[in-house]
Motif scaffolding. Structure first.
Motif, PDB file in Angstrom:
ATOM      1  N   GLY A 188       0.425  11.564   5.879  1.00  0.00           N
ATOM      2  CA  GLY A 188       0.494  10.769   7.100  1.00  0.00           C
ATOM      3  C   GLY A 188       1.515  11.237   8.108  1.00  0.00           C
ATOM      4  O   GLY A 188       1.353  11.035   9.312  1.00  0.00           O
ATOM      5  N   TRP A 189       2.601  11.875   7.618  1.00  0.00           N
ATOM      6  CA  TRP A 189       3.678  12.345   8.491  1.00  0.00           C
ATOM      7  C   TRP A 189       4.021  13.794   8.105  1.00  0.00           C
ATOM      8  O   TRP A 189       5.155  14.095   7.688  1.00  0.00           O
ATOM      9  CB  TRP A 189       4.919  11.471   8.336  1.00  0.00           C
TER      10      TRP A 189
ATOM     11  N   SER B  12       0.859  -1.185   0.000  1.00  0.00           N
ATOM     12  CA  SER B  12       0.000   0.000   0.000  1.00  0.00           C
ATOM     13  C   SER B  12       0.888   1.224   0.000  1.00  0.00           C
ATOM     14  O   SER B  12       2.075   1.150   0.351  1.00  0.00           O
ATOM     15  CB  SER B  12      -0.914   0.011   1.224  1.00  0.00           C
ATOM     16  N   LEU B  13       0.328   2.364  -0.378  1.00  0.00           N
ATOM     17  CA  LEU B  13       1.113   3.599  -0.325  1.00  0.00           C
ATOM     18  C   LEU B  13       1.554   3.904   1.102  1.00  0.00           C
ATOM     19  O   LEU B  13       2.674   4.386   1.319  1.00  0.00           O
ATOM     20  CB  LEU B  13       0.311   4.766  -0.888  1.00  0.00           C
ATOM     21  N   ALA B  14       0.697   3.617   2.068  1.00  0.00           N
ATOM     22  CA  ALA B  14       1.055   3.871   3.464  1.00  0.00           C
ATOM     23  C   ALA B  14       2.250   3.012   3.889  1.00  0.00           C
ATOM     24  O   ALA B  14       3.137   3.474   4.615  1.00  0.00           O
ATOM     25  CB  ALA B  14      -0.142   3.606   4.367  1.00  0.00           C
ATOM     26  N   MET B  15       2.272   1.761   3.435  1.00  0.00           N
ATOM     27  CA  MET B  15       3.385   0.868   3.749  1.00  0.00           C
ATOM     28  C   MET B  15       4.686   1.400   3.133  1.00  0.00           C
ATOM     29  O   MET B  15       5.728   1.440   3.791  1.00  0.00           O
ATOM     30  CB  MET B  15       3.090  -0.529   3.209  1.00  0.00           C
ATOM     31  N   LEU B  16       4.624   1.825   1.864  1.00  0.00           N
ATOM     32  CA  LEU B  16       5.810   2.338   1.188  1.00  0.00           C
ATOM     33  C   LEU B  16       6.277   3.658   1.814  1.00  0.00           C
ATOM     34  O   LEU B  16       7.474   3.918   1.910  1.00  0.00           O
ATOM     35  CB  LEU B  16       5.521   2.525  -0.300  1.00  0.00           C
ATOM     36  N   ALA B  17       5.324   4.480   2.233  1.00  0.00           N
ATOM     37  CA  ALA B  17       5.683   5.733   2.906  1.00  0.00           C
ATOM     38  C   ALA B  17       6.350   5.460   4.248  1.00  0.00           C
ATOM     39  O   ALA B  17       7.314   6.139   4.630  1.00  0.00           O
ATOM     40  CB  ALA B  17       4.442   6.606   3.088  1.00  0.00           C
TER      41      ALA B  17
END
Length: 395
Positions: free
Chosen positions: A107-108, A69-74
């Motif tokens: 997210g950050w 997911s994009l969140a995982m990669l981020a």
């Protein structure tokens, strides 16, 4: 080699540049690794500390099987930033890298100073990417290699630089199919469009006029419309801008990301880097005499030459130093710039930059293309320099 563990993946990262420089994180596209930025890095290093990351499953980074997911990669990027002790940085991402950069900024937000979104989009055709995931998992990377290459590079660039196209294709085919499919799933499943207004950092959107994957229409325009205050910049390239337009891309990034207050410091860094090249090519003694001869009238001109000629040109990676030396000899002889010709002939011979035989061949070719009178004078000038060097006592 620096690695960091992140949610079951082993992420490779690389940090270059001076500690005092502002941090810039460079993120690659799907199907490439951090070497995508190799041609851009020399243009950015004088102004930035550069953190490059191989996304999970790409390059030297390892990852378990399954959808990303994009969140995982981020989160992987955040882990690499922590490992590299980079608390806050600007992010520049190509394609999937741009999507990850947006996700990270959402997210950050405390980690992100600015965004440069390069040949990317907030939404892609879900059905097309679902099909790509299925094809790769069923038939391997060869099933999508032709499609990816058609979208990566413009036909003209691929024909002009077949070695780069071949290397890119080889890297794509050598990538584990499960890793590509996992990253493709992140593109398939992303949800960014409705969240764009929440991006509250300075944002540069870069589109490629030859990009058929994420062109301005339907992609770049959605980013500019959705992100408050976003600025748009066009490049003459296809999808992989760092390969097709490295210098233009670096210029756009520097102009946007270096605040006016930091321009003087950046100029000084370029000057110092140029001075290193100038000393290496011409020798310390000549450079010291030149610096001592500066006046208030010509000092700024000398500084500009050191930044541009000696750093921007002599510091470029595209030609080796011997080739650059011989080019200068040929050009100055052709134009009759005998003072500059003598300087580079003397330094080239004295410092082992080229041999007498190589100098002779350059002047022979100059006779054909620039005229016998120019070559005649050049041989005479070079002969006097050779005699003077031979008359010097051994050091």
């Amino acid at each position: 080699m620096p690695f960091v563990d992140s949610a079951g993946a082993r992420i490779f990262w690389r940090l270059d540049g001076a500690e005092a420089s502002p941090a810039l994180v460079l993120l690659n596209s799907i199907g490439t690794d951090l070497s995508l930025w190799d041609a851009v890095v020399p243009h950015l290093l004088p102004a930035f500390r550069l953190l490059r990351i191989d996304m999970r499953g790409h390059g030297a980074s390892e990852a378990p099987e399954g959808d990303c997911s994009l969140a995982m990669l981020a989160a992987d990027v955040v882990a690499a930033m922590e490992a590299a002790r980079v608390d806050r940085a600007a992010l520049a991402g190509v394609s999937l890298g741009g999507m990850v950069a947006m996700e990270l900024a959402l997210g950050w937000p405390e980690r992100v100073a600015a965004l440069a979104l390069i040949c990317t989009s907030p939404a892609m055709d879900r059905a097309a990417w679902s099909d790509r995931v299925a094809r790769v998992r069923a038939d391997g990377m060869a099933a999508i290699a032709d499609l990816a290459m058609e979208r990566f590079l413009s036909p003209a660039f691929a024909a002009q630089k077949p070695h780069l196209a071949a290397s890119l294709r080889r890297g794509l085919l050598g990538m584990p199919a499960r890793s590509y499919a996992g990253a493709a799933a992140a593109i398939r499943d992303m949800h960014l469009v409705d969240r764009l207004p929440a991006l509250a950092v300075p944002t540069l959107v870069i589109t490629g006029d030859r990009d058929v994957s994420t062109p301005w229409a339907g992609h770049g325009e959605r980013l500019v419309a959705g992100i408050p205050g976003a600025v748009h910049h066009r490049l003459d390239c296809a999808h992989l801008a760092p390969l097709e337009a490295p210098a233009s891309l670096a210029t756009a990034l520097r102009d946007f990301l270096v605040p006016p207050a930091d321009l003087r410091q950046a100029e000084q860094s370029l000057y110092e880097a140029g001075l290193v090249n100038r000393r290496r090519v011409l020798g310390d003694a000549w450079v010291e005499r030149s610096l001592a001869a500066r006046t208030p009238f010509n000092a700024e001109f000398q500084a500009m030459i050191t930044r541009t000629a000696w750093q921007e040109i002599w510091g470029r990676p595209g030609l080796d130093e011997r080739t650059r030396r011989l080019l200068v000899v040929a050009i100055t002889a052709s134009l009759g710039r005998w003072e500059e010709f003598g300087l580079h002939v003397r330094s080239g011979l004295a410092r082992g930059g080229f041999t007498r035989d190589e100098l002779k061949e350059v002047l022979m070719q100059t006779a054909v293309y620039a005229g016998v009178p120019a070559a005649n004078t050049a041989f005479a000038e070079a002969g006097r320099i050779i005699d003077a060097l031979e008359a010097q006592p051994p050091s």
